[in-house]
Design an enzyme around this catalytic site. Structure first.
Site, PDB file in Angstrom:
ATOM      1  N   GLU A 298       0.781  -1.243   0.000  1.00 44.85           N
ATOM      2  CA  GLU A 298       0.000   0.000   0.000  1.00 44.85           C
ATOM      3  C   GLU A 298       0.813   1.293   0.000  1.00 44.85           C
ATOM      4  O   GLU A 298       0.632   2.135   0.866  1.00 44.85           O
ATOM      5  CB  GLU A 298      -0.905   0.042   1.241  1.00 44.85           C
TER       6      GLU A 298
HETATM    7  C1  TNX Z   1      -4.583  -3.705   4.802  1.00 46.83           C
HETATM    8  S1  TNX Z   1      -2.915  -6.051   4.505  1.00 46.83           S
HETATM    9  C2  TNX Z   1      -3.285  -3.466   5.248  1.00 46.83           C
HETATM   10  C3  TNX Z   1      -3.065  -3.022   6.632  1.00 46.83           C
HETATM   11  C4  TNX Z   1      -4.355  -2.764   7.353  1.00 46.83           C
HETATM   12  C5  TNX Z   1      -5.343  -3.863   7.043  1.00 46.83           C
HETATM   13  C6  TNX Z   1      -6.612  -3.782   7.814  1.00 46.83           C
HETATM   14  C7  TNX Z   1      -1.897  -5.063   4.247  1.00 46.83           C
HETATM   15  C8  TNX Z   1      -0.695  -5.594   3.671  1.00 46.83           C
HETATM   16  N1  TNX Z   1      -2.163  -3.787   4.529  1.00 46.83           N
HETATM   17  O1  TNX Z   1      -2.244  -1.871   6.644  1.00 46.83           O
HETATM   18  O2  TNX Z   1      -4.088  -2.733   8.729  1.00 46.83           O
HETATM   19  O3  TNX Z   1      -5.622  -3.827   5.665  1.00 46.83           O
HETATM   20  O4  TNX Z   1      -7.422  -4.895   7.595  1.00 46.83           O
END
Ligand code: TNX
Length: 488
Positions: A298
């Site tokens: 992300e």
């Molecule tokens: C996605 S999963 C994210 C996290 C968040 C999560 C909450 C991932 C690699 N990144 O930063 O905490 O969703 O469900």
């Protein structure tokens, strides 16, 4: 109640025509006097002693007397490194395994077979169990960055992991809201960025010696610890501690919200590469595991070339320590060294790049958000948790097949399954456990049990027998309406 209700379901269970094994004053654990065997024997004696409510001794000689629980290493056993064979008879228990991990699994199986009746007699039915896991990587990822969980909290979770034969504890140690591992070469990380957490809740961090304690506690229970330092996004805690990592040279403000994707490293700043090298070298110095997780998820504000450059720098820093790289699925869009593990979490994107990465040698760890994200609400009435990947009731976390999550992926590139729990909304151990239980047991069975032996109705009946133990230990769980739970 089925008489034999093991979770995860073993490869084979044969009920023997014999009286049960009774745990009593005669019970003794017997091993050859080798240090690693003594350690596992002491743990077994402690566990059996607590279940039967009387001290169990360890001895180094099998004189064939009644009550012996014999633990032996047998390198010839079929089924791979973690295989074990457990034979329970009225007069004795024989457990054989190829490795210490296999012995731990067999001890847990014995522990799950033991029940205590109204007369306070604790016994296990006479059975022969032959067992081995489907996947070598059976993990649980815990976000200790959004909210901090102390070593004592994690010890409870490690005990549960061992109980369901999970063997990798992945710790998400850093994020925008806090930095949770002491890094001797960069002391400001914990000096300035460890006290914070989501919503202004209390933070904390693991000192090098806390981390070592955790690694040893886990190892004794057959669990590896894989540390994650999340880069090049999710780095506000680092930018708050070291202004040299930002273009202005000024440190950022502390962040206690729950947005994602806004913070980032900069490939063209001179401080960035030495930061990554020093941090990963210090992580490797306290972490004995063969893998280090670099995050990689992300980063919503970076062009693909800069992202690829920073992933390459982080990966090189990890590989320079002799460790292999694990990263979230976004790293599959960059060139990867052979043997790199890609952790799949978001089923929304196009599968083609993942299939291509697998064909080029990447391995896949399956954590699909809609099945394995144990921070998702069970249903609309669940108080805690998030909803972006949907609601996950117990059956949803059980009924899925890791090799078909990514269309077209060669099944042999899947090396394991990992549950994940993110803690934006989870502040303490009871809140964390209420999201893990019962779903952790379901994901554990997806990871351990052969596909052809998995069946929801069968699991539903077996998992019902797990709640009395959770209740006796005071562990919070979601009493899913999909199961007729037993009570302590
Ligand atoms: C996605 S999963 C994210 C996290 C968040 C999560 C909450 C991932 C690699 N990144 O930063 O905490 O969703 O469900």
């Amino acid at each position: 109640m089925p008489q034999i209700a093991l979770v995860p379901r073993p490869r084979s269970v044969e009920v023997l025509d014999a009286a049960p094994f009774v745990l009593d004053q005669a019970t003794t654990v017997v091993v050859e006097p080798r240090p690693e065997l003594i350690q596992v024997a002491v743990l077994a004696a402690d566990l059996l002693g607590r279940v039967g409510d009387q001290a169990v001794q360890v001895r180094y000689r099998d004189a064939g007397e009644r009550g012996v629980v014999m633990l032996r290493i047998d390198d010839q056993l079929d089924g791979g490194d973690e295989a074990y064979r457990l034979v329970v008879r009225a007069d004795r228990v024989d457990l054989e395994a190829r490795s210490i991990a296999g012995l731990v699994h067999g001890i847990i199986t014995l522990r799950q077979l033991l029940t205590t009746d109204r007369q306070r007699v604790t016994s296990a039915p006479a059975v022969r169990v032959e067992d081995a896991p489907r996947y070598a990587w059976r993990g649980l990822s815990i976000d200790v960055a959004r909210h901090f969980f102390r070593v004592d909290d994690l010890k409870v979770v490690i005990g549960l992991m061992a109980h369901y034969k999970l063997n990798v504890l992945h710790l998400h140690l850093t994020d925008d809201q806090g930095w949770r591992l002491q890094i001797p070469s960069r002391p400001n990380l914990t000096r300035l960025s460890a006290a914070s957490a989501v919503d202004g809740d209390p933070g904390g961090f693991y000192s090098s010696s806390d981390f070592t304690t955790l690694v040893h506690y886990a190892a004794a229970r057959g669990v590896r610890v894989v540390p994650e330092i999340d880069v090049p996004g999710h780095v506000n805690a680092a930018l708050h501690a070291y202004g040299e990592l930002t273009p202005s040279g000024e440190p950022t403000d502390e962040y206690t919200g729950i947005e994602v994707g806004f913070s980032r490293l900069h490939a063209d700043l001179p401080a960035t590469t030495p930061f990554l090298q020093d941090v990963f070298a210090d992580v490797a110095a306290v972490s004995p595991d063969a893998y280090i997780h670099i995050g990689g998820d992300e980063v919503l504000t970076m062009d693909p070339d800069e992202y690829a450059a920073l992933v390459a720098t982080a990966s090189a820093a990890v590989r320079a320590t002799g460790r292999q790289v694990v990263g979230w699925q976004e790293i599959a869009h960059t060139p990867l060294a052979p043997g790199t593990i890609v952790q799949f979490w978001d089923p929304r994107p196009d599968p083609a790049p993942f299939v291509a990465a697998a064909k080029a040698g990447a391995k896949f760890l399956m954590s699909p958000g809609s099945k394995a994200y144990l921070d998702m609400k069970y249903d609309r009435d669940t108080k805690l948790g998030l909803e972006w990947a949907g609601h996950i009731e117990l059956r949803d976390s059980y009924d899925w097949e890791p090799t078909t999550v990514i269309e077209g992926l060669p099944p042999e590139s899947v090396i394991g399954v990992e549950a994940a729990v993110w803690t934006e909304t989870l502040r303490d151990l009871p809140e964390l456990l209420s999201m893990l239980l019962p779903r952790l047991a379901a994901v554990a069975e997806v990871a351990w049990t052969a596909a052809e032996l998995r069946d929801w109705d069968d699991f539903r009946a077996r998992v019902a027998s797990q709640s009395p133990m959770w209740e006796r230990l005071g562990l919070a769980y979601h009493a899913s309406p999909q199961v007729d739970w037993e009570h302590a």
